[in-house]
Design an enzyme around this catalytic site. Structure first.
Site, mmCIF file in Angstrom:
data_model
loop_
_atom_site.group_PDB
_atom_site.id
_atom_site.type_symbol
_atom_site.label_atom_id
_atom_site.label_comp_id
_atom_site.label_asym_id
_atom_site.label_seq_id
_atom_site.Cartn_x
_atom_site.Cartn_y
_atom_site.Cartn_z
ATOM 1 N N LYS A 1 5.464 4.766 -13.245
ATOM 2 C CA LYS A 1 5.011 3.466 -12.897
ATOM 3 C C LYS A 1 3.620 3.315 -13.364
ATOM 4 C CE LYS A 1 3.508 2.549 -8.581
ATOM 5 N NZ LYS A 1 2.197 1.955 -8.771
ATOM 6 N N ASP B 1 -1.703 6.498 -12.010
ATOM 7 C CA ASP B 1 -2.726 5.598 -11.945
ATOM 8 C C ASP B 1 -4.049 6.135 -12.393
ATOM 9 O OD1 ASP B 1 -1.140 3.951 -10.638
ATOM 10 O OD2 ASP B 1 -1.537 4.620 -8.637
ATOM 11 N N LYS C 1 2.644 -6.757 -9.186
ATOM 12 C CA LYS C 1 2.878 -7.395 -8.243
ATOM 13 C C LYS C 1 2.596 -9.047 -8.390
ATOM 14 C CE LYS C 1 1.840 -3.683 -5.123
ATOM 15 N NZ LYS C 1 1.298 -2.497 -6.103
ATOM 16 N N GLN D 1 -1.071 4.843 3.860
ATOM 17 C CA GLN D 1 -0.311 5.683 4.781
ATOM 18 C C GLN D 1 0.558 6.428 4.131
ATOM 19 O OE1 GLN D 1 -0.427 3.315 8.837
ATOM 20 N NE2 GLN D 1 0.451 1.913 7.181
ATOM 21 N N ASP E 1 1.538 -15.413 -7.989
ATOM 22 C CA ASP E 1 1.137 -16.933 -8.149
ATOM 23 C C ASP E 1 2.208 -17.531 -8.300
ATOM 24 O OD1 ASP E 1 -1.046 -19.000 -8.376
ATOM 25 O OD2 ASP E 1 -2.197 -17.362 -9.368
HETATM 26 O O1 6AU Z 1 0.612 7.692 -3.890
HETATM 27 P P1 6AU Z 1 -0.752 6.784 -4.016
HETATM 28 O O2 6AU Z 1 -1.335 6.776 -2.809
HETATM 29 O O3 6AU Z 1 -1.833 7.545 -4.992
HETATM 30 O O4 6AU Z 1 -0.272 5.794 -4.904
HETATM 31 C C1 6AU Z 1 0.873 4.611 -4.457
HETATM 32 C C2 6AU Z 1 1.194 3.755 -5.459
HETATM 33 C C3 6AU Z 1 -0.122 2.841 -5.897
HETATM 34 C C4 6AU Z 1 0.321 1.666 -5.321
HETATM 35 O O5 6AU Z 1 -0.315 0.376 -5.984
HETATM 36 C C5 6AU Z 1 1.508 1.440 -5.155
HETATM 37 O O6 6AU Z 1 2.242 2.805 -5.171
HETATM 38 N N1 6AU Z 1 2.287 0.945 -3.791
HETATM 39 C C6 6AU Z 1 3.059 -0.245 -4.105
HETATM 40 C C7 6AU Z 1 3.937 -0.674 -5.075
HETATM 41 C C8 6AU Z 1 4.573 0.474 -5.984
HETATM 42 O O7 6AU Z 1 4.306 -1.696 -5.205
HETATM 43 C C9 6AU Z 1 3.464 -1.000 -2.700
HETATM 44 C C10 6AU Z 1 3.064 -0.368 -1.647
HETATM 45 O O8 6AU Z 1 3.220 -0.960 -0.629
HETATM 46 N N2 6AU Z 1 2.100 0.623 -1.614
HETATM 47 C C11 6AU Z 1 1.703 1.396 -2.741
HETATM 48 O O9 6AU Z 1 0.935 2.425 -2.452
HETATM 49 O O10 6AU Z 1 -0.070 2.787 -7.379
#
Ligand code: 6AU
Length: 258
Positions: free
Chosen positions: A60, A38, A93, A210, A96
């Protein structure tokens, strides 16, 4: 404790070629880690991916946060994917109506369907999302993950919504390869459970994310794959941190096989 089949055994049961491929990579690289790249600059992403590539089964992306997007960036990302043997998952995600997601998946400046092996979707708007993505993705042998649960606090997904999403996945296994979820939702060994919201210490960020630990996610809750963003990307030692996450998640998986 849940006893499970190995990734290899599960791969043999799959008719979906993308799921089979992913199980193969996971077993070969001994990695059930996905890194979430990211970053907003393409160079940051490419540098990260070259470092962590050997340790992940998949990278991802959020392609729409990249400020200097170019076709050259995609070419380089695809070269990295080949060099380090990982799949590309665009976390768009889609949510629409069918006609709109079809255009979003195939067109615009990103042409996601031309490079992403895997995408994900919320089925909130009904069957059209999946039908549309399938129209494009199926003949290109792509895979789709359904968002069945989320990691963020106060998210509005209900148990009924999750159950309906699981049913949709089980009925569309030609294209759907599994779930984005927090808990193991299906006993079907050919469906993958990928879990975001993972760090080495339980906790949260200041915007509702979380975190659970790899052990909690894999060995206690019975999911298959961890998705880690900032736990790795913000680390001072990206390579060794990625290795620590990889080992933690893979050891937790191995525990379930005993
Ligand atoms: O480990 P983080 O918190 O820096 O990043 C988590 C990554 C982010 C979110 O867009 C994604 O996972 N994500 C998703 C996905 C993958 O669909 C769903 C969700 O419930 N929570 C979440 O964090 O790129």
């Amino acid at each position: 404790q849940i006893k499970k089949l190995s990734f290899t055994e599960r791969g043999k049961l799959c008719t979906n070629q993308m799921t089979k491929k992913l199980f193969g990579i996971m077993e070969e690289k001994k990695s059930n880690l996905v890194v979430s790249a990211d970053f907003t600059q393409s160079q940051q992403i490419l540098e990260l991916v070259d470092k962590v590539g050997p340790h992940v089964c998949m990278v991802k992306t959020h392609i729409d946060i990249v400020e200097d997007f170019s076709q050259d960036f995609i070419t380089k990302l695809l070269q990295m994917a080949q060099k380090h043997k990982f799949l590309l998952f665009e976390d768009r995600k889609y949510a629409d109506i069918g006609n709109t997601v079809k255009l979003q998946y195939n067109n615009g400046i990103y042409h996601v369907s031309s490079w992403a092996d895997i995408i994900n979707a919320h089925c909130i708007s009904g069957l059209g999302v999946l039908a549309a993505l399938k129209q494009i993705g199926l003949e290109k042998n792509k895979g789709c993950l359904l968002v069945a649960e989320m990691s963020s606090t106060g998210n509005m997904i209900t148990a009924e919504y999750t159950a309906a999403t699981v049913k949709l996945a089980e009925e569309n296994k030609d294209f759907v390869i599994g779930f984005i979820c927090q808990n193991r939702l299906s006993d079907d060994p050919t469906l993958l459970h990928l879990t975001p919201g993972v760090q080495l210490k339980k906790g949260s960020d200041d915007l509702g994310q979380q975190y659970l630990t790899p052990e909690e996610v894999i060995s206690k809750r019975g999911n298959d794959v961890i998705i880690v963003g900032r736990g790795i990307t913000q680390s001072a030692d990206v390579i060794n941190t990625a290795i620590a996450y990889k080992q933690s998640a893979y050891n937790a998986y191995c525990q379930l096989l005993q």
